[in-house]
Scaffold this motif. Structure first.
Motif, PDB file in Angstrom:
ATOM      1  N   ASP A  41       1.001  -1.210   0.037  1.00  0.00           N
ATOM      2  CA  ASP A  41      -0.084   0.092   0.052  1.00  0.00           C
ATOM      3  C   ASP A  41       0.991   1.231   0.011  1.00  0.00           C
ATOM      4  O   ASP A  41       2.146   1.250  -0.043  1.00  0.00           O
ATOM      5  N   ALA A  42       0.239   2.441   0.016  1.00  0.00           N
ATOM      6  CA  ALA A  42       0.661   3.744   0.087  1.00  0.00           C
ATOM      7  C   ALA A  42       0.018   4.781   0.731  1.00  0.00           C
ATOM      8  O   ALA A  42      -0.600   4.661   1.691  1.00  0.00           O
ATOM      9  N   PRO A  43       0.087   6.150   0.125  1.00  0.00           N
ATOM     10  CA  PRO A  43      -0.499   7.278   0.972  1.00  0.00           C
ATOM     11  C   PRO A  43      -1.929   6.998   1.394  1.00  0.00           C
ATOM     12  O   PRO A  43      -2.838   6.397   0.802  1.00  0.00           O
ATOM     13  N   ALA A  44      -2.257   7.732   2.499  1.00  0.00           N
ATOM     14  CA  ALA A  44      -3.711   7.519   3.225  1.00  0.00           C
ATOM     15  C   ALA A  44      -4.761   8.232   2.410  1.00  0.00           C
ATOM     16  O   ALA A  44      -5.875   8.081   2.319  1.00  0.00           O
ATOM     17  N   LEU A  88       0.120  -1.188   4.919  1.00  0.00           N
ATOM     18  CA  LEU A  88       1.093  -1.889   3.964  1.00  0.00           C
ATOM     19  C   LEU A  88       1.956  -0.693   3.004  1.00  0.00           C
ATOM     20  O   LEU A  88       1.964  -0.838   1.971  1.00  0.00           O
ATOM     21  N   ASN A  89       2.556   0.071   3.878  1.00  0.00           N
ATOM     22  CA  ASN A  89       3.421   1.222   2.894  1.00  0.00           C
ATOM     23  C   ASN A  89       4.648   0.939   3.240  1.00  0.00           C
ATOM     24  O   ASN A  89       5.186   0.079   4.011  1.00  0.00           O
ATOM     25  N   ASN A  90       5.602   1.850   3.023  1.00  0.00           N
ATOM     26  CA  ASN A  90       6.861   2.154   3.174  1.00  0.00           C
ATOM     27  C   ASN A  90       7.643   0.650   2.662  1.00  0.00           C
ATOM     28  O   ASN A  90       8.382   0.026   3.466  1.00  0.00           O
ATOM     29  N   GLY A  91       7.084   0.097   1.570  1.00  0.00           N
ATOM     30  CA  GLY A  91       7.892  -1.151   1.117  1.00  0.00           C
ATOM     31  C   GLY A  91       7.292  -2.542   1.827  1.00  0.00           C
ATOM     32  O   GLY A  91       7.893  -3.542   1.591  1.00  0.00           O
ATOM     33  N   THR A  92       6.229  -2.370   2.754  1.00  0.00           N
ATOM     34  CA  THR A  92       5.758  -3.579   3.351  1.00  0.00           C
ATOM     35  C   THR A  92       4.869  -4.371   2.546  1.00  0.00           C
ATOM     36  O   THR A  92       4.115  -3.881   1.646  1.00  0.00           O
ATOM     37  N   THR A 227       4.267   6.500  -1.249  1.00  0.00           N
ATOM     38  CA  THR A 227       4.379   6.412   0.150  1.00  0.00           C
ATOM     39  C   THR A 227       4.390   7.556   1.280  1.00  0.00           C
ATOM     40  O   THR A 227       5.174   8.477   0.723  1.00  0.00           O
ATOM     41  N   PRO A 228       3.908   7.674   2.213  1.00  0.00           N
ATOM     42  CA  PRO A 228       4.262   8.592   3.641  1.00  0.00           C
ATOM     43  C   PRO A 228       5.421   7.965   4.066  1.00  0.00           C
ATOM     44  O   PRO A 228       5.595   6.843   4.336  1.00  0.00           O
ATOM     45  N   PRO A 229       6.217   8.979   4.615  1.00  0.00           N
ATOM     46  CA  PRO A 229       7.429   8.739   5.451  1.00  0.00           C
ATOM     47  C   PRO A 229       6.916   8.000   6.884  1.00  0.00           C
ATOM     48  O   PRO A 229       5.623   8.123   7.242  1.00  0.00           O
ATOM     49  N   ASP A 230       7.718   7.330   7.553  1.00  0.00           N
ATOM     50  CA  ASP A 230       7.206   6.629   8.636  1.00  0.00           C
ATOM     51  C   ASP A 230       7.519   7.718   9.807  1.00  0.00           C
ATOM     52  O   ASP A 230       8.127   8.951   9.337  1.00  0.00           O
TER      53      ASP A 230
END
Length: 396
Positions: A41-44, A88-92, A227-230
């Motif tokens: 996944d990616a940005p919300a 599921l963001n940041n490469g998950t 993606t958003p940053p963590d």
């Protein structure tokens, strides 16, 4: 962008999935290959949670194959899996399973979701920021699967990895004040060629480590991974097909910033900065709202319409910096964009400082591009020195 990833599991068994082969034969048969699957996944985009419940994934070698035609291969989960795409963001990547199937080229894929029922009314649901969880209204064809036209090569005797990108930011549409949200899936498929490469890793300033920041790898003005940053400011874009990209950073109260010429390879990760060397983007003195309506024959364009905003820097590139689905009931769209001049920086491997150059001549200049099913894209150039209303009318 939320992504469903079709991922080979490196020889391990996945207890959560039943592996169903369309035609018999073992993995050592020269006439078969293996397909493995996962989800990412990616940005919300204004949502706190987005749940879908996956039952199975189907693939076929014919793009025109019907639901009941022979030749389907499937990965079927033993129990439907309810997944919050926004985790599921940041490469998950979330593995879904794998199956043996005849080797060759596959041109149709279907992601089959469970239905919302009386017993499980929120199998597929969305939680807009500050609002209670709400059931998603899903397509009538959901039971036969959300269809994707693909081009997947499954070599004989080998494992083929693919990631399906379920773009949550662009896949859900509000329906006026009804409280309903409609699923209009935007899906794509990315090959996974390397666990070490196909990855951009970077670090932004802690002031940008918030849900309003999006980092994207773009090609020809279109995001391919975002993606958003963590919470620490670290971001990972994965998987990204090997090539050269523009890295675009957008954030509330900041100008649009782009790092050009970012190289991605299959062999190793591209690392930009570190804990001690972080990207920070310039502040924008003002932001304004670009809004309006999208209609077809004078009526709201239902679930198919959207408007994106692009910005063309003086010497290139053109980047996408905003997106809004048109409301299914009213046709309304809205996005907030910075009035300050965008900033640009050329990628340099191993750089420890990031000094962006302001592009003053294009401050506040944007192009809005409206789309509706069955019509050519309608563009409109705007100058954002104050809030701007731009209406788009499609006529057959």
């Amino acid at each position: 962008m939320n992504r469903l990833h079709l991922l080979p599991l490196a020889g391990t068994a996945l207890a959560a999935a039943v592996l169903v082969a369309a035609c018999g034969g073992g993995s050592d048969s020269p006439s078969t290959g293996t397909l493995r699957l996962s989800l990412t996944d990616a940005p919300a985009c204004g949502y706190d949670k987005v749940f879908v419940t996956v039952e199975k994934v189907r693939v076929h070698q014919s793009s025109s194959a019907g639901d009941n035609d022979a030749g389907w291969s499937e990965v079927v989960l033993t129990a439907p899996q309810r997944v919050d795409l926004l985790t599921l963001n940041n490469g998950t990547l979330l593995p879904l399973g794998q199956t043996e199937l005849p080797s060759g080229s596959y041109t149709q894929m279907r992601l089959v979701l469970a239905a919302n029922t009386t017993a499980k009314p929120l199998a597929n649901a969305i939680t807009p920021s500050g609002v209670v969880e709400t059931a998603l209204t899903t397509p009538s064809g959901q039971q036969s699967g959300l269809k994707m036209n693909v081009n997947l090569a499954v070599p004989a005797g080998q494992v083929a990895d693919f990631a399906i990108d379920f773009d949550a930011c662009k896949s859900f549409v509000k329906a006026g004040n009804s409280g309903k949200y409609l699923l209009k899936p935007v899906l794509s498929v990315i090959p996974i060629l390397s666990a070490a490469g196909q990855r951009i890793v970077g670090f932004v300033d802690p002031s940008l480590a918030n849900t309003g920041t999006t980092v994207s790898a773009q090609l020809a003005g279109a995001p391919v991974r975002a993606t958003p940053p963590d919470a620490s400011g670290r971001f990972v874009l994965y998987p990204v097909t090997a090539g050269t990209y523009d890295l675009v950073i957008t954030a509330g109260g900041r100008v649009n910033a782009v790092m050009t010429g970012v190289l991605v390879s299959d062999a190793s990760s591209t690392v930009i900065g570190s804990d001690a060397a972080r990207i920070n983007t310039p502040i924008s003195a003002a932001s304004h709202i670009a809004s309006g309506t999208v209609t077809v024959s004078g009526n709201p364009a239902n679930t198919g319409a959207a408007v994106r905003a692009t910005q063309a820097l003086s010497a290139g590139p053109t980047i996408e910096v905003g997106y809004s689905a048109a409301d299914a009931s009213t046709g309304a769209y809205s996005m907030t964009l910075p009035a300050g001049a965008p900033a640009k920086l050329a990628y340099a491997a191993g750089a420890t400082t990031f000094a962006f150059n302001s592009d003053g001549p294009v401050a506040g200049l944007y192009r809005l591009e409206a789309s509706a099913p069955g019509f050519a894209v309608k563009p409109a150039d705007i100058t954002l020195t104050a809030d701007v209303i731009t209406n788009f009318a499609f006529v057959p």
